[in-house]
Design a protein around this motif. Structure first.
Motif, PDB file in Angstrom:
ATOM      1  N   SER A 226       3.305 -30.162  29.287  1.00 15.36           N
ATOM      2  CA  SER A 226       3.299 -30.094  28.096  1.00 15.36           C
ATOM      3  C   SER A 226       3.256 -31.495  27.370  1.00 15.36           C
ATOM      4  N   PRO A 227       2.679 -31.653  26.093  1.00 12.74           N
ATOM      5  CA  PRO A 227       2.696 -32.888  25.601  1.00 12.74           C
ATOM      6  C   PRO A 227       3.779 -32.987  25.065  1.00 12.74           C
ATOM      7  N   GLY A 228       4.656 -31.939  24.621  1.00 14.32           N
ATOM      8  CA  GLY A 228       5.789 -32.226  23.728  1.00 14.32           C
ATOM      9  C   GLY A 228       6.641 -30.966  23.422  1.00 14.32           C
ATOM     10  N   LEU A 229       7.293 -31.053  22.527  1.00 14.25           N
ATOM     11  CA  LEU A 229       8.133 -29.759  21.908  1.00 14.25           C
ATOM     12  C   LEU A 229       8.133 -29.808  20.605  1.00 14.25           C
ATOM     13  N   PHE A 230       7.982 -28.504  20.240  1.00 14.40           N
ATOM     14  CA  PHE A 230       7.794 -27.885  18.545  1.00 14.40           C
ATOM     15  C   PHE A 230       9.370 -27.325  18.468  1.00 14.40           C
ATOM     16  N   THR A 231       9.970 -27.820  17.338  1.00 16.73           N
ATOM     17  CA  THR A 231      11.104 -27.244  16.683  1.00 16.73           C
ATOM     18  C   THR A 231      11.387 -27.859  15.449  1.00 16.73           C
ATOM     19  N   LYS A 232      12.363 -26.932  14.710  1.00 18.18           N
ATOM     20  CA  LYS A 232      12.714 -27.224  13.504  1.00 18.18           C
ATOM     21  C   LYS A 232      14.110 -28.148  13.515  1.00 18.18           C
ATOM     22  N   VAL A 233      14.669 -28.408  14.760  1.00 17.72           N
ATOM     23  CA  VAL A 233      15.700 -29.292  14.728  1.00 17.72           C
ATOM     24  C   VAL A 233      15.331 -30.783  14.584  1.00 17.72           C
ATOM     25  N   GLY A 234      16.204 -31.471  13.558  1.00 15.79           N
ATOM     26  CA  GLY A 234      15.973 -32.538  12.995  1.00 15.79           C
ATOM     27  C   GLY A 234      15.296 -32.739  11.618  1.00 15.79           C
ATOM     28  N   LEU A 235      14.851 -31.611  11.121  1.00 10.22           N
ATOM     29  CA  LEU A 235      14.116 -31.631   9.755  1.00 10.22           C
ATOM     30  C   LEU A 235      15.101 -32.032   8.673  1.00 10.22           C
ATOM     31  N   HIS A 236      14.571 -32.954   7.731  1.00 13.44           N
ATOM     32  CA  HIS A 236      15.390 -33.656   6.860  1.00 13.44           C
ATOM     33  C   HIS A 236      16.571 -34.367   7.083  1.00 13.44           C
ATOM     34  N   THR A 237      16.639 -34.718   8.398  1.00 13.49           N
ATOM     35  CA  THR A 237      17.470 -35.791   8.971  1.00 13.49           C
ATOM     36  C   THR A 237      16.883 -37.174   9.054  1.00 13.49           C
TER      37      THR A 237
ATOM     38  N   LYS B  53      35.562 -41.659   3.069  1.00 18.58           N
ATOM     39  CA  LYS B  53      34.548 -40.836   4.014  1.00 18.58           C
ATOM     40  C   LYS B  53      33.861 -40.234   2.684  1.00 18.58           C
ATOM     41  N   PHE B  54      34.312 -40.121   1.773  1.00 18.28           N
ATOM     42  CA  PHE B  54      33.495 -39.246   0.610  1.00 18.28           C
ATOM     43  C   PHE B  54      32.599 -40.296  -0.291  1.00 18.28           C
ATOM     44  N   VAL B  55      31.478 -40.644   0.114  1.00 16.83           N
ATOM     45  CA  VAL B  55      30.695 -41.840  -0.548  1.00 16.83           C
ATOM     46  C   VAL B  55      29.583 -41.396  -1.309  1.00 16.83           C
ATOM     47  N   GLN B  56      29.181 -42.300  -2.242  1.00 16.30           N
ATOM     48  CA  GLN B  56      28.070 -41.893  -3.009  1.00 16.30           C
ATOM     49  C   GLN B  56      26.707 -41.456  -2.222  1.00 16.30           C
ATOM     50  N   ALA B  57      26.511 -42.148  -1.348  1.00 16.61           N
ATOM     51  CA  ALA B  57      25.244 -41.711  -0.404  1.00 16.61           C
ATOM     52  C   ALA B  57      25.554 -42.152   1.077  1.00 16.61           C
ATOM     53  N   VAL B  58      25.293 -41.241   2.100  1.00 21.94           N
ATOM     54  CA  VAL B  58      25.668 -41.897   3.448  1.00 21.94           C
ATOM     55  C   VAL B  58      24.602 -42.845   4.120  1.00 21.94           C
ATOM     56  N   GLU B  59      25.019 -43.231   4.856  1.00 20.69           N
ATOM     57  CA  GLU B  59      24.265 -44.533   5.432  1.00 20.69           C
ATOM     58  C   GLU B  59      23.008 -44.030   6.296  1.00 20.69           C
ATOM     59  N   GLN B  60      23.339 -42.778   6.853  1.00 17.59           N
ATOM     60  CA  GLN B  60      22.397 -42.227   7.418  1.00 17.59           C
ATOM     61  C   GLN B  60      22.432 -40.594   7.513  1.00 17.59           C
ATOM     62  N   ILE B  61      21.497 -39.976   7.248  1.00 19.54           N
ATOM     63  CA  ILE B  61      21.575 -38.198   7.268  1.00 19.54           C
ATOM     64  C   ILE B  61      21.579 -37.681   8.722  1.00 19.54           C
ATOM     65  N   THR B  62      22.741 -37.298   9.263  1.00 16.74           N
ATOM     66  CA  THR B  62      22.708 -36.474  10.377  1.00 16.74           C
ATOM     67  C   THR B  62      22.578 -35.125  10.045  1.00 16.74           C
ATOM     68  N   PHE B  63      23.361 -34.607   9.038  1.00 16.47           N
ATOM     69  CA  PHE B  63      23.301 -33.427   8.654  1.00 16.47           C
ATOM     70  C   PHE B  63      22.603 -33.226   6.965  1.00 16.47           C
ATOM     71  N   SER B  64      21.811 -32.458   6.756  1.00 18.76           N
ATOM     72  CA  SER B  64      21.314 -32.306   5.370  1.00 18.76           C
ATOM     73  C   SER B  64      21.948 -31.332   4.692  1.00 18.76           C
ATOM     74  N   GLY B  65      22.459 -31.419   3.656  1.00 17.80           N
ATOM     75  CA  GLY B  65      23.515 -30.716   2.900  1.00 17.80           C
ATOM     76  C   GLY B  65      22.341 -29.661   1.989  1.00 17.80           C
ATOM     77  N   SER B  66      21.602 -30.541   1.515  1.00 21.41           N
ATOM     78  CA  SER B  66      20.411 -29.644   0.349  1.00 21.41           C
ATOM     79  C   SER B  66      19.470 -28.871   1.348  1.00 21.41           C
ATOM     80  N   TYR B  67      19.099 -29.284   2.624  1.00 22.75           N
ATOM     81  CA  TYR B  67      18.445 -28.359   3.628  1.00 22.75           C
ATOM     82  C   TYR B  67      19.390 -27.027   3.644  1.00 22.75           C
ATOM     83  N   ALA B  68      20.618 -27.171   4.111  1.00 21.24           N
ATOM     84  CA  ALA B  68      21.457 -26.382   4.701  1.00 21.24           C
ATOM     85  C   ALA B  68      21.564 -25.349   3.610  1.00 21.24           C
TER      86      ALA B  68
END
Length: 644
Positions: free
Chosen positions: A122-133, A434-449
């Motif tokens: 297969s050329p690859g994988l379709f998944t929703k995992v990772g959206l908005h991160t 730990k509770f900052v204005q904006a995280v350095e990198q989005i590993t979990f998207s709160g708005s998407y959840a």
């Protein structure tokens, strides 16, 4: 003629060529083909070859001090790394941060399942995992530095829905590990604590015309491994290397061999050592109130580890099934160097199959750590403070679990707190917020959840937040904690604040909490009272949590029983102050109200100071054609009832 596949380690790695793509097995500190990594390192140091390799791996496979994949840090050996975790090979991670090698940090489950894509052509994988991160191509596509330019993740739309497509990278060499091999290369894993992705990796390399090198502990007689116990058939294996010492074939870096972890024997399991009542235990105790009885859960490393210990103390362990992303189901999850394995496991399945289960929504709850969190509920665990750690299975698990608990101390680095007498006192704040204005990198998207109505809470030793459409809402505060001094002054933003309730005082008292009575809703009937003269049924849900569907079932039984005892239709008043209903259960809760209105209530009113709860309840009831009658204050609710 039968080919003799048994070679010395240096002979086997001599088959690796410049620019090859290598996949290697291992999970954290377990199941690592150490002899093969050592032989590859030795060859490069002595000869300068092979050069410019691409390394593909799932979880970190090393001790963070130079063993495992950490051996491959030498300049020129690697050109590119595709991995879920970089923390176990810090020198390789530093090379990526400094733009000396190309790198991609992809979700562990995605990489695990991409092995199967490679194997099947297969050329690859379709998944929703990772959206908005950060893996989403709109937010970086998983690239870890500027010199990494090729896009291997694309966003596509199918029937109006967004999906991610991860491109498969053909594999030239698979470095795998087993316990036994016969002369034909059939592999048995009887003494391994996990099976991981060895079959998928071997098939991926073989079907691409590549080389499969297996490290084993021993050679056994031809045909002595029973067919169903052959985890990798010899048709896929090119070379077998017998580890030249026990040190090179340890079960993990801290344990030479434990048959209870490999499932060969079952052992009596003593109760876990009781944790001292400190900030870490407070976090674990509060998180334990979210455990779904008869549910399947996953616990991350760090603060969440304590949840298993608390569950054991409170006699809740028999009522939940713990799993690890590495493939262990049931039993007592192992920690430290054995993390990922389980003592007395019910079963051990391949890692890619476990991620099928996770990706498909099989988890009822996950409890994970957090390094950074912002006002939108975004969480970062992958890259912070200039360090590339990687996401591991965090994205796979957090995005697909029915409910999520993020757990950790409020600040980090030197935090000192005192717990006792039913209170918490902060003696010294941690150096890092730990509770900052904006995280350095989005590993979990709160708005998407939030858009998907995924129940998410954030548990710390001093307070609890809930994810809402408006971001983080402060819902609980520990006794002894001042909101302005101990919470708001230690955050870079102001959360939504309505009327937070006190955290349960039992959490801060060094005595059993009687957790099971709460999880089983044994005292729920105490929240109901009936006034026959006014024919009013009072339901006090202040501070109660609707965590799972069975909570609603339990509540409905209690209310139906009270109404039947009254012997007539009743007028009900419900106090929802401080009550928390999981985001995805409002409709199910409204179904209960509709049922009670049809068979037992004459009318009902309810009140809550939470604007968010009033809005959600109004939406759910209005969809059923019911008048919401939800007010902000008790007086308004009673006044409405008096109109009838």
């Amino acid at each position: 003629m039968q080919k003799n596949k048994v070679l010395q380690a240096d002979e086997a790695v001599s088959l690796i060529r410049d620019n090859d793509v290598i996949a290697t097995t291992g999970f954290v500190q377990s199941c690592i083909p150490e002899a093969l990594h050592a032989a590859l390192e030795k060859r490069f140091v002595e000869t300068g070859a092979p050069r410019d390799l691409t390394l593909i791996m799932c979880a970190g496979a090393g001790d963070s001090k130079g063993l495992g994949t950490g051996r491959l840090h030498h300049e020129g050996l690697l050109k590119r790394v595709i991995a879920a975790n970089f923390g176990r090979m810090p020198k390789v991670a530093q090379a990526a941060v400094e733009n000396r090698i190309q790198g991609y940090n992809l979700p562990q489950g995605v990489i695990s399942k991409l092995y199967r894509s490679c194997a099947s052509g297969s050329p690859g994988l379709f998944t929703k995992v990772g959206l908005h991160t950060y893996v989403d191509p709109r937010l970086g596509g998983g690239k870890v530095n500027e010199i990494t330019t090729e896009d291997i993740v694309r966003m596509v739309e199918v029937d109006g829905e967004e999906w991610l497509f991860y491109k498969a990278t053909p594999i030239d060499v698979a470095l795998i590990r087993a316990t036994s091999a016969d002369p034909s290369g059939n592999l048995g894993m009887e003494k391994e604590c996990l099976t991981l992705d060895v079959l998928a990796q071997a098939m991926a390399a073989h079907n691409n015309g590549g080389v499969v090198i297996a490290q084993v502990e021993r050679i056994v007689e031809q045909g002595s491994i029973r067919p169903k116990e052959v985890r990798v058939p010899g048709i896929l294996v090119d070379c077998v290397v017998v580890a030249d010492s026990a040190e090179m074939h340890r079960m993990n870096y801290g344990v030479e061999y434990n048959p209870a972890l490999s499932g060969e024997i079952r052992v009596p399991v003593a109760s876990m050592v009781k944790m001292p009542l400190d900030a870490r235990k407070v976090v674990a105790r509060r998180a334990a109130f979210e455990l779904p009885l008869n549910g399947v859960i996953n616990l991350g490393v760090g603060a969440p580890d304590g949840v298993a210990a608390v569950a054991s103390e409170e006699k809740a362990t028999p009522f939940i099934t713990m799993t690890t992303e590495a493939g262990a189901i049931g039993g007592v999850l192992a920690g430290s160097s054995s993390f990922g394995a389980s003592t007395n496991a019910d079963s051990i399945i391949d890692q890619n199959q476990m991620f099928d289960f996770y990706h498909g929504g099989g988890l009822d709850l996950t409890c994970l750590g957090m390094a950074e969190c912002d006002r939108q509920g975004n969480v970062n665990t992958s890259r912070f403070g200039g360090r590339l750690n990687g996401c591991g299975g965090f994205i796979d698990i957090s995005q697909n679990s029915r409910a999520v608990v993020f757990a950790g101390t409020f600040t980090a680095g030197g935090l000192k707190a005192e717990v006792g007498g039913g209170e918490l006192r902060i003696l010294q704040e941690g150096r890092s917020r730990k509770f900052v204005q904006a995280v350095e990198q989005i590993t979990f998207s709160g708005s998407y959840a939030a858009r998907r109505s995924q129940p998410v809470i954030y548990v710390t030793e001093r307070c609890v937040f809930q994810l809402t459409q408006g971001g983080l809402e402060l819902i609980e505060v520990a006794p002894g904690i001042d909101i302005d001094r101990d919470i708001l002054a230690q955050m870079d933003f102001t959360p939504v604040i309505n009327k937070p309730v006190p955290m349960d005082i039992r959490i801060f008292t060094d005595a059993p909490m009687e957790l099971m009575s709460d999880l089983l809703n044994l005292k729920l009937s105490e929240r109901v009272s009936y006034d026959p003269e006014r024919n009013i049924l009072f339901l006090n849900l202040e501070g109660w949590s609707v965590r799972k569907e069975s909570d609603i079932d339990d509540l409905q039984k209690v209310l139906v029983n009270a109404c039947e005892k009254a012997g007539r239709r009743v007028n009900s008043v419900v106090n929802h102050d401080g009550c928390r209903i999981a985001e995805d259960l409002y409709d199910r809760y409204a179904d209960m109200i509709e049922y009670l209105m049809e068979y037992h209530y004459a009318t009902t009113t309810r009140y809550s100071t939470s604007a968010f709860m009033r809005m959600k309840m109004q939406e759910a009831l209005s969809r059923r054609g019911l008048q919401p009658h939800i007010f902000e204050r008790a007086e308004e609710a009673h006044a409405k009832l008096a109109e009838k």
